[in-house]
Write an enzyme that holds these catalytic residues in place. Structure first.
Site, mmCIF file in Angstrom:
data_model
loop_
_atom_site.group_PDB
_atom_site.id
_atom_site.type_symbol
_atom_site.label_atom_id
_atom_site.label_comp_id
_atom_site.label_asym_id
_atom_site.label_seq_id
_atom_site.Cartn_x
_atom_site.Cartn_y
_atom_site.Cartn_z
ATOM 1 N N GLU A 1 0.823 -1.209 0.000
ATOM 2 C CA GLU A 1 0.000 0.000 0.000
ATOM 3 C C GLU A 1 0.860 1.262 0.000
ATOM 4 O O GLU A 1 0.523 2.255 -0.657
ATOM 5 C CB GLU A 1 -0.946 -0.001 1.200
ATOM 6 N N CYS B 1 -12.676 2.251 -15.109
ATOM 7 C CA CYS B 1 -13.056 3.641 -14.835
ATOM 8 C C CYS B 1 -11.793 4.494 -14.727
ATOM 9 O O CYS B 1 -11.532 5.153 -13.722
ATOM 10 C CB CYS B 1 -13.884 3.717 -13.552
#
Length: 352
Positions: free
Chosen positions: A39, A197
């Site tokens: 992350e 997207c």
């Protein structure tokens, strides 16, 4: 009227089961340490870029205590080229704190996670949801983009009022996720934003939630999310010295712990030729005017663009006592891979 959140989560999870990324290296095995590391590396960096860095990193530092026990130079050397170097410094500092306060483990408590250097609300949510399947939302760039389009929310997502609204919607979507599927849900959102997207040319014809998307219905896909007001990057100039001694070793200096290229090893550098000339006169025996000009380096930082002029001098020697400076070091070329160097400086040294 904004679309209902009810269909968004199940449809996206169904799409993820069939088309999502299930073989990323930090998913096998999926441990809190590996999730956390991935992350941090993925902040403002694409998956394809991160994968080789992640693999080298966990090979050298397979556990959180291993990372905490490493020295700064080793950590920065493994991070060099990945950019945004504050992430590496915060990662190392957080590992040390975990050893000190949490028995060498990453804490599962949200507040304890947020107290660690380099972990904000979205990163904490990503760690909690992927490492332990805990129900916490995330709001990275991919999620902001998807939510502003699906719900038709205008305004730059970085504005506090808009971001607050997006956090509420992200939490509502989490409430629709079945127990035990939070890790999949978090990955689904990131994959959806990265592959369908996307910022440019989104694949609306393949979108699993197109029927409920406000931006698609209103013809606003290209205008959402609202872009941040543009600004012109200032241009800065500087000069740097590539100095080699009679043995072919290169003189490197360590940057301060804060600022640009913090804690990395780089070439002696100054904002003006006069300042670099003065540094040379106080540190080196040699003829500054005999230096060869190397091709200009243009490197863009987040808040300015640097035009760096390297000057190359061979067979120079330090003045007496210069070697006592811990921030200056003569380095053999064979040693360079073990040090953290900024990517443009490493490329320069590879060429010359």
């Amino acid at each position: 009227m904004r679309p209902s959140t009810d269909a968004f989560s199940p449809r996206l999870l169904d799409w993820f089961d069939r088309h999502g990324r299930h073989d990323l290296p930090w998913q096998h095995p999926r441990t809190p340490y590996r999730v956390w590391l991935s992350e941090i590396m993925l902040q403002q960096t694409q998956v394809a870029t991160v994968i080789p860095y992640f693999q080298r990193f966990v090979q050298s530092f397979p556990s959180l205590p291993d990372l905490a026990a490493a020295d700064d130079d080793a950590v920065m050397a493994h991070w060099a080229g990945l950019g945004y170097y504050a992430r590496a410094r915060n990662l190392h500092a957080a590992a040390l704190r975990c050893v000190e306060l949490h028995g060498g483990d990453l804490p599962r408590d949200p507040q304890a996670l947020l107290a660690l250097p380099g972990i904000g609300r979205s990163t904490a949510g990503a760690i909690l949801s992927q490492a332990w399947n805990d129900p916490f939302p995330i709001l990275d760039g991919n999620v902001k983009r998807a939510l502003t389009r699906y719900h038709g929310i205008a305004g730059h997502p970085g504005l506090p009022a808009v971001e607050k609204q997006l956090w509420v919607l992200a939490a509502q979507h989490v409430a629709q996720v079945p127990p035990g599927r939070m890790a999949d849900w978090t990955q689904a959102q990131m994959d959806f934003g990265a592959t369908l997207c996307s910022r440019a040319n989104p694949a609306c014809s393949l979108c699993p939630v197109r029927d409920g998307c406000a931006a698609h219905a209103q013809g606003q896909v290209d205008s959402l999310p609202t872009p941040k007001p543009g600004k012109v990057l200032p241009e800065r100039e500087a000069s740097a010295l590539l100095l080699e001694d009679s043995q072919g070793r290169i003189l490197l200096c360590k940057r301060p712990p804060t600022g640009i290229w913090a804690s990395l090893w780089t070439l002696p550098q100054a904002d003006t030729d006069a300042a670099l000339r003065a540094w040379f006169a106080s540190h080196i025996d040699g003829d500054y005017d005999a230096a060869d000009e190397l091709p200009l380096i243009v490197h863009t930082f987040s808040h300015y663009r640097l035009h760096l002029q390297p000057l190359h001098l061979r067979r120079v020697a330090p003045r007496p006592r210069v070697g006592d400076n811990a921030d200056l070091r003569w380095v053999a070329r064979a040693e360079l891979p073990s040090l953290g160097l900024p990517a443009p400086i490493r490329k320069l040294l590879d060429r010359h």
